[in-house]
Design an enzyme around this catalytic site. Sequence first.
Site, short mmCIF file in Angstrom:
data_model
loop_
_atom_site.label_atom_id
_atom_site.label_comp_id
_atom_site.label_asym_id
_atom_site.label_seq_id
_atom_site.Cartn_x
_atom_site.Cartn_y
_atom_site.Cartn_z
N MET A 26 0.84 -1.21 0.00
CA MET A 26 0.00 0.00 0.00
C MET A 26 0.88 1.25 0.00
SD MET A 26 -3.49 -0.92 1.90
CE MET A 26 -3.00 -0.68 3.59
N SER A 28 4.12 4.00 0.76
CA SER A 28 4.94 4.53 1.85
C SER A 28 6.05 3.53 2.14
CB SER A 28 4.12 4.79 3.11
OG SER A 28 3.37 5.94 2.95
N GLY A 32 11.02 -2.64 5.31
CA GLY A 32 10.26 -3.89 5.37
C GLY A 32 9.87 -4.32 3.96
N HIS A 33 9.28 -3.39 3.20
CA HIS A 33 8.91 -3.68 1.81
C HIS A 33 10.16 -4.05 1.00
CE1 HIS A 33 5.66 -0.56 2.84
NE2 HIS A 33 5.00 -1.69 2.67
N ASP A 146 2.36 -9.15 9.15
CA ASP A 146 0.91 -9.25 9.06
C ASP A 146 0.55 -10.73 8.96
OD1 ASP A 146 0.22 -6.30 8.76
OD2 ASP A 146 1.78 -6.58 7.27
N ARG A 183 2.67 3.20 9.09
CA ARG A 183 2.00 4.01 10.12
C ARG A 183 2.97 4.63 11.12
NH1 ARG A 183 -2.30 0.06 9.51
NH2 ARG A 183 -4.14 1.18 8.79
P1 AMP Z 1 1.66 -2.86 3.43
O1 AMP Z 1 2.18 -1.85 2.46
O2 AMP Z 1 1.70 -2.40 4.85
O3 AMP Z 1 0.31 -3.40 3.01
O4 AMP Z 1 2.66 -4.09 3.37
C1 AMP Z 1 2.98 -4.74 2.17
C2 AMP Z 1 3.71 -6.02 2.50
O5 AMP Z 1 4.90 -5.71 3.23
C3 AMP Z 1 2.89 -6.98 3.38
O6 AMP Z 1 3.09 -8.31 2.94
C4 AMP Z 1 3.48 -6.75 4.75
O7 AMP Z 1 3.33 -7.86 5.61
C5 AMP Z 1 4.93 -6.48 4.43
N1 AMP Z 1 5.57 -5.72 5.50
C6 AMP Z 1 5.10 -4.60 6.10
N2 AMP Z 1 5.93 -4.22 7.10
C7 AMP Z 1 6.93 -5.13 7.13
C8 AMP Z 1 8.09 -5.29 7.94
N3 AMP Z 1 8.39 -4.44 8.92
N4 AMP Z 1 8.90 -6.33 7.68
C9 AMP Z 1 8.62 -7.21 6.68
N5 AMP Z 1 7.53 -7.11 5.90
C10 AMP Z 1 6.70 -6.09 6.10
#
Ligand code: AMP
Length: 271
Positions: A26, A28, A32-33, A146, A183
Amino acid sequence: MKIFKNKIELLNELSGLNNIAFIPTMGSIHDGHLSLIKKAKKKSVNIIVSIYVNPKQFNTTKNFQEYPRNIKKDITLLKKTKIKYLYLPKYKDIYSFKTKLPIYLDHFSKKLCGKFRPKHFYGVINVVNRFIEIIKPKLIFLGFKDFQQLSLINLHINKNRILTKVIGCSTIRDKNGIALSSRNKKLNKKQLHIASKVFKYLKINKKDILLKNKRKDKLDLKKKLLSFGVTKIQYLEGLNLKTLKKPLMSGKKSNIFIAYYLGRIRLIDNL
Ligand code: AMP
């Protein structure tokens, strides 16, 4: 990196390609991404990242509107990773077609986050199912951060015999232990300090917490975390990662799952 804002053009580009590795986000973009991308690079050269803030997984329009967005910076960061494709779909691209497969929402969707965000996981599976039908990836990379989302997507894929394999990726944390999340940008210094204290306390006491499952133990733990300055704890539970039920007596292969508020910001973690 080719950027697609249009499904037809993307489909033209992907036609005939196999071994596609897909990373839905999503935006930002944070480390992690980027760790998901790094892992995908080991498996495929045909990597596609999507950035789409999916309105259907938010319980209120306000939460949807307030979700952090930073597309310019995201593009700069993603270009540096040298992935081949970035997909930035519009609502119509995703929701204007009838899907081949039904949404399978396992009972696990009623637990943890699902208890408090009734439409959330239906929205998540809906969008991921649609992305999979459009992109037909061989692999999809998802974060254990997640965990419930990852499990439910996996269960949906297995139930529908979809030929996409889920690759789970470890949680990336900052040096204070806080799980990276889009966030986090909304947290002030004091709140970051509290989040770090929560992480450290849960980590140090993990075994004890998983084994002491009495009502009083749980209340004491919640009191402790609130004393750090946490605004509200939405849930705090131990779960076995395989059975998705209460931890076994050994506490092995189990994690603590938490969702809590710092001011108006809701954070989730599992460790
Ligand atoms: P999001 O943009 O928050 O929907 O996350 C996209 C993907 O990145 C999802 O599969 C999340 O589980 C993963 N993700 C988000 N934060 C982290 C993190 N700190 N470490 C590893 N993967 C992450």
